[in-house]
Structures are given as C-alpha cells and as structure tokens.
Design an enzyme around this catalytic site. Structure first.
Site, PDB file in Angstrom:
ATOM      1  N   LYS B  46      12.605  -1.007   3.891  1.00  0.00           N
ATOM      2  CA  LYS B  46      11.644  -0.582   2.776  1.00  0.00           C
ATOM      3  C   LYS B  46      12.030  -0.540   1.303  1.00  0.00           C
ATOM      4  O   LYS B  46      13.132  -0.563   1.181  1.00  0.00           O
ATOM      5  CB  LYS B  46      11.627   1.046   3.110  1.00  0.00           C
ATOM      6  CG  LYS B  46      10.807   2.018   2.086  1.00  0.00           C
ATOM      7  CD  LYS B  46       9.357   1.787   2.393  1.00  0.00           C
ATOM      8  CE  LYS B  46       8.528   2.510   1.147  1.00  0.00           C
ATOM      9  NZ  LYS B  46       7.221   1.817   1.202  1.00  0.00           N
ATOM     10  N   GLY B  47      11.182  -0.945   0.287  1.00  0.00           N
ATOM     11  CA  GLY B  47      11.365  -1.189  -0.868  1.00  0.00           C
ATOM     12  C   GLY B  47      12.229  -0.386  -1.530  1.00  0.00           C
ATOM     13  O   GLY B  47      12.104   0.806  -1.634  1.00  0.00           O
ATOM     14  N   ASN B  70      -2.816   1.228   2.810  1.00  0.00           N
ATOM     15  CA  ASN B  70      -1.831   2.290   2.642  1.00  0.00           C
ATOM     16  C   ASN B  70      -1.838   2.322   0.846  1.00  0.00           C
ATOM     17  O   ASN B  70      -1.628   1.330   0.166  1.00  0.00           O
ATOM     18  CB  ASN B  70      -0.372   2.180   3.156  1.00  0.00           C
ATOM     19  CG  ASN B  70       0.538   1.237   2.152  1.00  0.00           C
ATOM     20  OD1 ASN B  70       1.117   1.476   1.301  1.00  0.00           O
ATOM     21  ND2 ASN B  70       0.471  -0.152   2.636  1.00  0.00           N
ATOM     22  N   CYS B 131       3.383  -5.364  -5.219  1.00  0.00           N
ATOM     23  CA  CYS B 131       2.951  -4.018  -4.593  1.00  0.00           C
ATOM     24  C   CYS B 131       1.486  -3.582  -5.314  1.00  0.00           C
ATOM     25  O   CYS B 131       1.512  -3.503  -6.519  1.00  0.00           O
ATOM     26  CB  CYS B 131       3.929  -3.026  -4.889  1.00  0.00           C
ATOM     27  SG  CYS B 131       3.286  -1.331  -3.826  1.00  0.00           S
ATOM     28  N   LYS B 167       8.159 -12.018  -2.906  1.00  0.00           N
ATOM     29  CA  LYS B 167       6.994 -11.865  -1.905  1.00  0.00           C
ATOM     30  C   LYS B 167       5.704 -11.880  -2.845  1.00  0.00           C
ATOM     31  O   LYS B 167       5.821 -11.166  -3.840  1.00  0.00           O
ATOM     32  CB  LYS B 167       7.354 -10.375  -1.328  1.00  0.00           C
ATOM     33  CG  LYS B 167       6.244  -9.911  -0.465  1.00  0.00           C
ATOM     34  CD  LYS B 167       6.481  -8.738   0.433  1.00  0.00           C
ATOM     35  CE  LYS B 167       5.645  -8.382   1.479  1.00  0.00           C
ATOM     36  NZ  LYS B 167       5.922  -7.167   2.208  1.00  0.00           N
ATOM     37  N   THR B 195      -0.036  -6.847   0.785  1.00  0.00           N
ATOM     38  CA  THR B 195      -1.263  -6.414   1.048  1.00  0.00           C
ATOM     39  C   THR B 195      -2.477  -6.882   0.249  1.00  0.00           C
ATOM     40  O   THR B 195      -2.035  -7.044  -0.951  1.00  0.00           O
ATOM     41  CB  THR B 195      -1.530  -4.797   1.422  1.00  0.00           C
ATOM     42  OG1 THR B 195      -1.047  -4.233  -0.027  1.00  0.00           O
ATOM     43  CG2 THR B 195      -0.316  -4.403   2.360  1.00  0.00           C
ATOM     44  N   GLY B 219      -2.643  -5.437   8.501  1.00  0.00           N
ATOM     45  CA  GLY B 219      -2.954  -5.561   9.928  1.00  0.00           C
ATOM     46  C   GLY B 219      -3.601  -6.735  10.065  1.00  0.00           C
ATOM     47  O   GLY B 219      -3.860  -7.528   9.551  1.00  0.00           O
ATOM     48  N   GLY B 246      -0.823  -9.273   9.430  1.00  0.00           N
ATOM     49  CA  GLY B 246      -1.689  -8.981  10.734  1.00  0.00           C
ATOM     50  C   GLY B 246      -1.149  -9.737  11.896  1.00  0.00           C
ATOM     51  O   GLY B 246      -1.865  -9.886  12.893  1.00  0.00           O
ATOM     52  N   GLY B 267       4.690  -6.647  10.785  1.00  0.00           N
ATOM     53  CA  GLY B 267       4.540  -5.551   9.960  1.00  0.00           C
ATOM     54  C   GLY B 267       3.569  -4.251  10.633  1.00  0.00           C
ATOM     55  O   GLY B 267       4.021  -3.593  11.345  1.00  0.00           O
TER      56      GLY B 267
END
Lengths: 269, 309
Positions: B46-47, B70, B131, B167, B195, B219, B246, B267
């Site tokens: 986690k970041g 999210n 993010c 990323k 995302t 997803g 996904g 993920g």
C-alpha cells in the site's frame, strides 16, 4: 483470534422469512466450514462461485451459527448482491472466508442487554446459543416488518426477548424510552450492552451509552470490498479513547479492527 | 521445468511474473492466511507517504459493473511505521517486497526514496505519480511528462542501487510520451496502469456514491484500456513494463505478457477471493503447458499483427 480460512462451501438450503412482507429476509444455510469455533459478532465474506465478473465483490454477513453441521447467515435483500444471493439453490457452491474481525465481549456473570435493530438480530442467535449463562441475557428487539420476518422464535427458547414494533414516530420515541430505561437498569448493576442494527439505531445506542454510563459495544456495518483489512473502504474514525496510541482520532478498518467496537471508541457520522 | 522467473531491473529478479498491485493487497500480511506469500513473484505494498495520511472521508469505495471505484486517498501510517512494524514481518528475503511511494513534491519523493532504499528488505521502489484521488501531487505529476521526469530523476538520484519503477496513469492523452520521458529520466521499469478516473451517483438520494465525488475505476472493466496502454508503452520504451488492470484469470496474465509485459500485478480481484493471486501463481505453469508455451520469454511480445491466410 482464530485465523481466518478460505473454503468453498455448498448451499444446503435457503429459507425465506415473512410471508406477507415487502421486507425480504432469508436464512442461508451452507455446508459446515473448515473452522468449528468463532466468536459471535464475527462475520464471513460470501461470494457464490457462479458469479461472473459483473459483481466483483463478495458480501459480508454476520455469522448466526457455525459448527459441525452448517454455517448459517441471516440476510436481508438490500441491493444487487443480496438480490442475487436470493437466487442461490441447494447444491450451489459459495466461496467463504472467515471467521473475520472480532466478536462481542462475553462476560458470563454480567447482566447483558442485547440491543437488536431489524436484521441486526443476526449475530445474537449465536451469542445466545453460546453464552455460558443465558439467563443473564435479555434482548430488546426493534423491528419494522412483522416479527415472522426475523428468526425470533429460536431466540425465545434461550433468552427473554422484548420485541417493539416501530411503525411511526411515536413508536420510535417509545422504543428509545424503553431502551434508555433498560440501559439505566443495566448500568446500575454494572452490566453490559451489545448492539447491532442500522446506523441511526447505533447512534442512538451510542448516545444512551454515554448518558447512562453503561459499558456498550456496537457492531458496525460498512461497505466492504475485501473483509481482511486491505481495501480501506470500511474505515471508521476512532476517538481519543481508542486504546492504540498512534491510531487515536484516526480511520481504522471496521472489518479487521471491528466490526465490534466499544461505543466510546468510534465516531459514527 | 518451465522457467517463470523474470528480471524487472538490475538486481530485481522475481521468481515468477505474478505480483500484487498496490492498494489491493494491504501490506501483504492481511493475505497470509490464504496462501504462501513467498510463492508470489512480488508484492507492491500500500502506498507510503513521509507522514501518516488519514485519506478521504467515507464512502470511499463503490462496486460498479465489472469493477469498482475507490477514493481512499492514500490512507497510510507513514513510512516509519511501515519499516518498523510491517516490513520485519514480511518474507522479503524470499520474495520481492516493493514499496509504493507517494509525495506532493519531487524533494519529498527524494526523501522517501532515501529512507526506503536504505532498507535491505525493500527490493524496489514504485513511484506513484498517478493517484487520481488526492489533491496534490499524484496524477498531476503523471499527466505532465516534464513533471513525471523530474519526480523520476529525484527518486532515482536518492534511491542508491534500489531499482525505481514508475507507475503511470491512463488518464492522459499520450501515455507513450509520459513513458518515454520517465525512461529518459532514469526509470528502471514501468507499471501500467493506475486507475481510470470515474464517477457513480445515486438517483434516489441524488448524491454521489463517493464522498470524494470522483474515484479511480479498477477491475475487469478496465482491462481493455490497460492492454492498450501496455501495448503503446511497450512499443515506446526499452525498459520492462509491468501490466496491471483488471486481471481476473491466468489467461488475462498471458494476454498482458503476449503484448509485451514482463510481469503483471493482480489487483481488484484480490478482493473477490483472498487467494486470488496465489491461485494465479499455481495455475500459470499448467496454463502455459495447455497453450504450448514452453518459453515465457519467447512468448512475451509475440503478438502477431499480420493477417495470415
């Protein structure tokens, strides 16, 4: 806390409650889980094996019974997921992980008041069943739908249940007044209150707990993706009374740090 | 036996190409009851930020068709707490523990990189410039090739010999341009994608379903976008690309590798069943066998574009 396990279980049966109600509740009975012990108040994540990708999340449910014979959850249809769960048939495979989170405090010799709102009755079935001295328990049950929508009969066999139907504002007032009276009685005897139900109900219990000084635990419900503490979707903010020094006034996961919290430890907003 | 190991950077060799994506696997320990962490190719935790972050108000997550949104907002206990309480419990000698880091300025990224790269247990740094759920930094860096390069360079200069993975965000017009810029600034590898910015509303309450109004979509719904991004980035750069977005099956893993990814991250589907990533690792050899893949490196980027008759 016992470690959680993943298992693929089978639906034994699905029994709808309440013949003439718009509120749809049912008992889902699954084949026995690999774990035999749990603490009432703990929950499981359920996701039918037959679900495709459309609904990627599993759904959290309180454990009502778990043992050598079966795993039982009481479920109310509230959205797409629970609607689809209602379509399960005997023999269908369901992926289950649990038992998750913590459970309610068990104090054999404390007079313990169970406060249930609607389907929030679910964890108390197991609680009453497993309590070493059930005669020290009593339950106040606030409900809107007819009583036959809920598994009250099986509770009545073990403990004293006082149901209060609320259909209007005056019923709600009455319910709150009775709740306060019962909580005051229990506070005097250094008892314990345990509550599970919808958020407005829990807020009222929390307020009355502060007022009466009764030691009270609340079981919270939250939108949850993983159930294991990873997604950080289900967080609740702690108060300065939270016991972990660097997590006071901080968001903590309802799934892994709860779902049961002492009433003074969390902010219900 | 099929060699599944992959090299993602100098000094970063993973035993297989299955990693877990940041934000979907906690600090790894949450998933230890459901599988052997050491069997994973790696874990991106986690970041982490320099100071603890509370994240966004709730509701933070919402399920949507074939995915979820999210807006957690990078809640975390801060880098010091991670190093003190989490990292020592992780099997970092046996599997790659990759630290995902977030900051609001290049200098702050450098401080984080300096702290994390001093740790033996941190195999690599994954720089989050993508993010969508935070006001400062995050995606603002990822959408600007110059800022992305500045952050990459700052991290790289502070990271000693620890490999630096960047990323990338799909919320850009030209992801290949950002990828090239970041590669030129010294990135050792790239993760594609974070995302996609999205939204969900309730017509009964007339309210947004996320307190933050907007959130990041992940997803199975995003897989085609992720494949396209990985494809474009692989064609633009020479450094390894880690595909994410996904993945719901071992076949999906192979799709990303087919178009050029060296490795993948599982993920959102970790939420569908907590043993998800472990199962991918288990299933990969038999899936390769079934498809006649006897050399994963040769299969990588072997997509046939010409129509054969």
């Amino acid at each position: 806390m016992l470690p959680s396990q993943f298992a693929e279980l089978t639906v034994l049966d699905l029994v709808p409650f309440g013949r003439e109600s718009t509120l749809r509740t049912f008992a889902l009975r699954l084949s026995p889980p690999p774990w035999k012990r749990y603490t009432p108040g703990q929950f499981v994540m359920l996701r039918p094996a037959g679900w495709g990708l459309e609904l990627p999340w599993a759904r959290p449910f309180s454990i009502s019974r778990a043992g050598e014979h079966d795993l039982v959850c009481f479920i109310q249809v509230i959205g797409r997921g629970t609607e689809r769960l209602l379509g399960l048939r005997a023999g269908d495979a369901v992926r289950v992980w649990g038992p998750l989170g913590n459970g309610f405090a068990v104090e054999a010799d404390s007079l313990t008041l169970l406060l249930a709102g609607g389907i929030g009755i679910a964890p108390f079935l197991g609680y009453a069943q497993n309590h070493p001295k059930p005669w020290n328990l009593s339950m106040l049950f606030g409900h809107r739908a007819p009583l036959d929508c809920y598994p009250v009969d099986s509770m009545n066999e073990r403990i004293e249940v006082e149901p209060i139907c609320e259909n209007g504002p005056e019923d709600l007032e009455h319910f709150i007044a009775v709740m306060q009276a019962r909580m005051e009685e229990h506070a005097v005897k250094n008892g314990l209150a345990l509550a599970c139900g919808p958020l407005p109900f829990l807020r009222t219990v929390q307020r009355l707990a502060a007022k009466t000084g009764l030691r009270t635990q609340l079981s919270l419900e939250a939108r949850m993706a993983c159930g294991v503490g990873a997604c950080l979707g289900c967080v609740v903010t702690t108060t300065s009374e939270w016991p972990v020094s660097d997590a006071k006034n901080w968001p903590v996961q309802a799934c892994s740090q709860g779902p049961v919290f002492w009433a003074g430890h969390v902010v219900l907003d | 036996m099929l060699d599944l190991s992959v090299s993602l950077a100098p000094g970063l060799r993973c035993k297989n190409p299955i990693l877990t994506a940041s934000g979907t696997f906690g600090y790894g320990l949450e998933f230890a009851p459901y599988g052997e962490l050491v069997n994973l190719g790696g874990m991106v935790v986690k970041g982490l930020s320099l100071k603890p972050r509370k994240g966004n108000p709730t509701p933070r997550i919402v399920e949507c068709a074939c995915g979820m949104l999210n807006a957690v907002g990078l809640q975390n206990d801060g880098v010091e707490a991670f190093l003190k309480h989490k990292l020592p419990q992780l099997p970092w000698r046996e599997t790659a523990v990759i630290a995902n880091l977030y900051a609001t300025a290049p200098e702050e990224f450098a401080v984080l990189a300096d702290i994390l790269s001093a740790e033996e247990g941190v195999a690599a740094l994954e720089v989050n410039i993508s993010c969508p759920n935070v006001r400062e930094g995050g995606i603002l860096f990822g959408q600007d090739p110059v800022m992305a390069a500045k952050v990459t360079q700052a991290v790289k200069q502070a990271a000693r010999n620890t490999p630096v993975i960047v990323k990338l965000s799909p919320n850009v017009t030209d992801i290949a341009a950002v990828a090239k810029s970041v590669e030129a600034a010294g990135a050792d590898a790239l993760t594609c994608i974070n995302t996609l910015s999205g939204m969900a509303v309730d017509i009964v309450t007339r309210r947004p379903l996320l307190a933050n109004v907007l959130g990041g979509l992940s997803g199975p719904a995003v897989k085609p976008v992720a494949l396209r991004c990985v494809w474009e980035v692989c064609r633009a750069v020479d450094i390894p690309v880690i595909g994410v977005g996904g993945i719901a099956s071992v076949e999906d893993v192979l799709e990303f590798i087919l178009i050029g990814a060296c490795a993948v991250q599982a993920g959102t589907m970790n939420f569908s069943r907590p043993d998800f990533a472990f199962r991918l690792v288990e299933e990969l050899p038999s899936a390769c066998k079934r498809l006649g893949i006897d050399d994963l490196a040769a299969f990588r980027a072997s997509l046939q574009l010409e129509v054969t008759s």
